[in-house]
Design an enzyme around this catalytic site. Structure first.
Site, PDB file in Angstrom:
ATOM      1  N   PRO A 150      -2.306  -4.089  62.441  1.00  0.00           N
ATOM      2  CA  PRO A 150      -1.960  -4.912  63.587  1.00  0.00           C
ATOM      3  C   PRO A 150      -2.940  -4.830  64.742  1.00  0.00           C
ATOM      4  O   PRO A 150      -2.903  -3.904  65.521  1.00  0.00           O
ATOM      5  CB  PRO A 150      -0.608  -4.352  64.028  1.00  0.00           C
ATOM      6  CG  PRO A 150      -0.458  -3.032  63.335  1.00  0.00           C
ATOM      7  CD  PRO A 150      -1.709  -2.766  62.581  1.00  0.00           C
ATOM      8  N   GLU A 151      -3.772  -5.816  64.841  1.00  0.00           N
ATOM      9  CA  GLU A 151      -4.474  -6.066  66.085  1.00  0.00           C
ATOM     10  C   GLU A 151      -3.720  -7.218  66.733  1.00  0.00           C
ATOM     11  O   GLU A 151      -2.694  -7.632  66.226  1.00  0.00           O
ATOM     12  CB  GLU A 151      -5.950  -6.405  65.812  1.00  0.00           C
ATOM     13  CG  GLU A 151      -6.673  -5.262  65.112  1.00  0.00           C
ATOM     14  CD  GLU A 151      -8.150  -5.523  64.854  1.00  0.00           C
ATOM     15  OE1 GLU A 151      -8.778  -6.222  65.668  1.00  0.00           O
ATOM     16  OE2 GLU A 151      -8.676  -5.030  63.842  1.00  0.00           O
ATOM     17  N   HIS A 153      10.495   3.564  53.765  1.00  0.00           N
ATOM     18  CA  HIS A 153       9.894   3.534  55.099  1.00  0.00           C
ATOM     19  C   HIS A 153      10.517   2.465  55.993  1.00  0.00           C
ATOM     20  O   HIS A 153       9.954   2.112  57.020  1.00  0.00           O
ATOM     21  CB  HIS A 153       8.387   3.341  54.999  1.00  0.00           C
ATOM     22  CG  HIS A 153       7.704   4.466  54.273  1.00  0.00           C
ATOM     23  ND1 HIS A 153       7.765   5.766  54.705  1.00  0.00           N
ATOM     24  CD2 HIS A 153       6.984   4.484  53.135  1.00  0.00           C
ATOM     25  CE1 HIS A 153       7.097   6.540  53.863  1.00  0.00           C
ATOM     26  NE2 HIS A 153       6.616   5.786  52.901  1.00  0.00           N
ATOM     27  N   ARG A 185       3.251   5.102  57.980  1.00  0.00           N
ATOM     28  CA  ARG A 185       2.552   6.198  58.652  1.00  0.00           C
ATOM     29  C   ARG A 185       3.225   6.629  59.954  1.00  0.00           C
ATOM     30  O   ARG A 185       2.862   7.652  60.516  1.00  0.00           O
ATOM     31  CB  ARG A 185       1.087   5.808  58.899  1.00  0.00           C
ATOM     32  CG  ARG A 185       0.328   5.657  57.594  1.00  0.00           C
ATOM     33  CD  ARG A 185      -1.089   5.201  57.821  1.00  0.00           C
ATOM     34  NE  ARG A 185      -1.913   6.231  58.407  1.00  0.00           N
ATOM     35  CZ  ARG A 185      -3.194   6.072  58.722  1.00  0.00           C
ATOM     36  NH1 ARG A 185      -3.771   4.902  58.516  1.00  0.00           N
ATOM     37  NH2 ARG A 185      -3.885   7.047  59.231  1.00  0.00           N
ATOM     38  N   LYS A 198     -22.176   1.082  82.263  1.00  0.00           N
ATOM     39  CA  LYS A 198     -21.603   1.784  81.109  1.00  0.00           C
ATOM     40  C   LYS A 198     -22.667   2.127  80.080  1.00  0.00           C
ATOM     41  O   LYS A 198     -23.400   1.261  79.624  1.00  0.00           O
ATOM     42  CB  LYS A 198     -20.529   0.905  80.446  1.00  0.00           C
ATOM     43  CG  LYS A 198     -19.107   1.276  80.792  1.00  0.00           C
ATOM     44  CD  LYS A 198     -18.144   0.616  79.825  1.00  0.00           C
ATOM     45  CE  LYS A 198     -16.720   1.091  80.011  1.00  0.00           C
ATOM     46  NZ  LYS A 198     -16.578   2.548  79.947  1.00  0.00           N
TER      47      LYS A 198
END
Length: 296
Positions: free
Chosen positions: A2-3, A104, A126, A169
């Site tokens: 999941p992005e 799960h 997970r 940066k």
DNA sequence: CCTTGAACCTGGGCGC
DNA sequence: TGCGCCCAGGTTCAAG
């Protein structure tokens, strides 16, 4: 899995079943995911009507009629599945494949909606995902939400903004784009894809795209366009289908078929006339895929 | 402030 | 068939 595009796909898939529905019962199969579930989780949710399903970055936000908001993050392996009661069972593979993961299934929302009952099941092998409860009033100031950067889908992402955030940066572009405090919702796959699209090396420093006077270098505009394009295409495609990612209606996303770099180590670069080979390197502990020939 | 690396957890793939 | 190792979409925390 999941992005941002995957979470947006989940949100759209859940919306018809969840918005307007009342939670009849909340079933939990364990006391925690990455964090313990909220105190009195079931009690605080049961009997409430869901009034809105929103998304911020990779967070799914489920709003209830009493002003409480459930913040859900899918971690690496979280997924939602809608089981429509009474609808004709989808035969074959889908149910068969899924059954092996039943252990799960950690949370089940039993819903009574305008279009009949359904169960919404949260599965997460997970258990890096989590669910928290907060209030609508406290949402913007919530520690998880407060420091998030701009959404990559809207007008807030522009070259001037990135110039401001990248100025000085020294960290690699890859790391800067993964930083949720700058652009919120990008993850490992889409950062690789966007950098390829913009022909920018993931190893270049973020600050190298900003002039000494703090203005965006021309190529920063390419990066903005690439991020927008890649994310929009991924949402359009219904998220990627890495491993077992499925949309909430059970169909597979198919964005993986268009990856130009991610998981393509050793493959020829797909840019016309480039002739380079996709390479895998490790940056801040994570795989980066890129073409050393055309990405500079 | 900055950066990297380890940790959290399970499962799949691969070499032997 | 099995064991050990590496890898995986994310985030946080400690240490340098």
């Amino acid at each position: 899995m999941p992005e941002l595009p995957e979470v947006e796909t989940v949100r759209r898939g859940l919306q018809p079943a969840m918005e307007g529905a009342v939670v009849q019962r909340l079933e939990q199969h364990r006391p925690d995911l990455r964090f313990p579930f909220p105190q009195d989780f079931a009690t605080r949710i049961e009997g409430r009507r869901i009034v809105a399903l929103r998304r911020r970055a990779k967070y799914l936000l489920i709003g209830f009629d009493d002003g409480s908001v459930l913040i859900s993050h899918l971690g690496m392996s979280g997924s939602y599945f809608v089981d429509h009661a009474g609808s004709a069972a989808t035969p074959g593979r889908f149910h068969h494949d899924r059954s092996k993961d039943k252990k799960h299934d950690h949370v089940v929302f039993h819903l009574d909606g305008p279009r009949g009952g359904s169960r919404v099941i949260y599965n997460d092998p997970r258990r890096f995902g989590f669910m928290l409860l907060t209030g609508e009033g406290e949402l913007a100031a919530h520690p998880l939400i407060r420091d998030l950067g701009v959404e990559p889908t809207g007008n807030a992402l522009h070259a001037g903004y990135l110039a401001e955030r990248f100025a000085g940066k020294r960290s690699p572009l890859k790391a800067a784009l993964l930083d949720q405090r700058i652009v919120a919702g990008l993850g490992n796959i889409y950062v690789c894809e966007a950098l390829w699209q913009a022909r920018l090396s993931p190893r270049r420093t973020a600050g190298s795209l900003v002039t000494r006077s703090g203005r965006p270098v021309a190529r920063l505009e390419d990066l903005v366009q690439a991020v927008r394009t890649v994310i929009a295409a991924a949402i359009e495609a219904g998220g990627s289908s890495l491993r077992d990612h499925r949309q909430a209606d059970g169909t597979l996303g198919y964005f993986q078929h268009t990856f130009n770099t991610y998981d393509q180590e050793g493959m020829p670069c797909r840019r016309d006339g480039c002739g380079g080979k996709i390479r895998r390197i490790v940056q801040s502990g994570r795989s980066t895929y890129y073409c050393p020939v055309c990405q500079r």
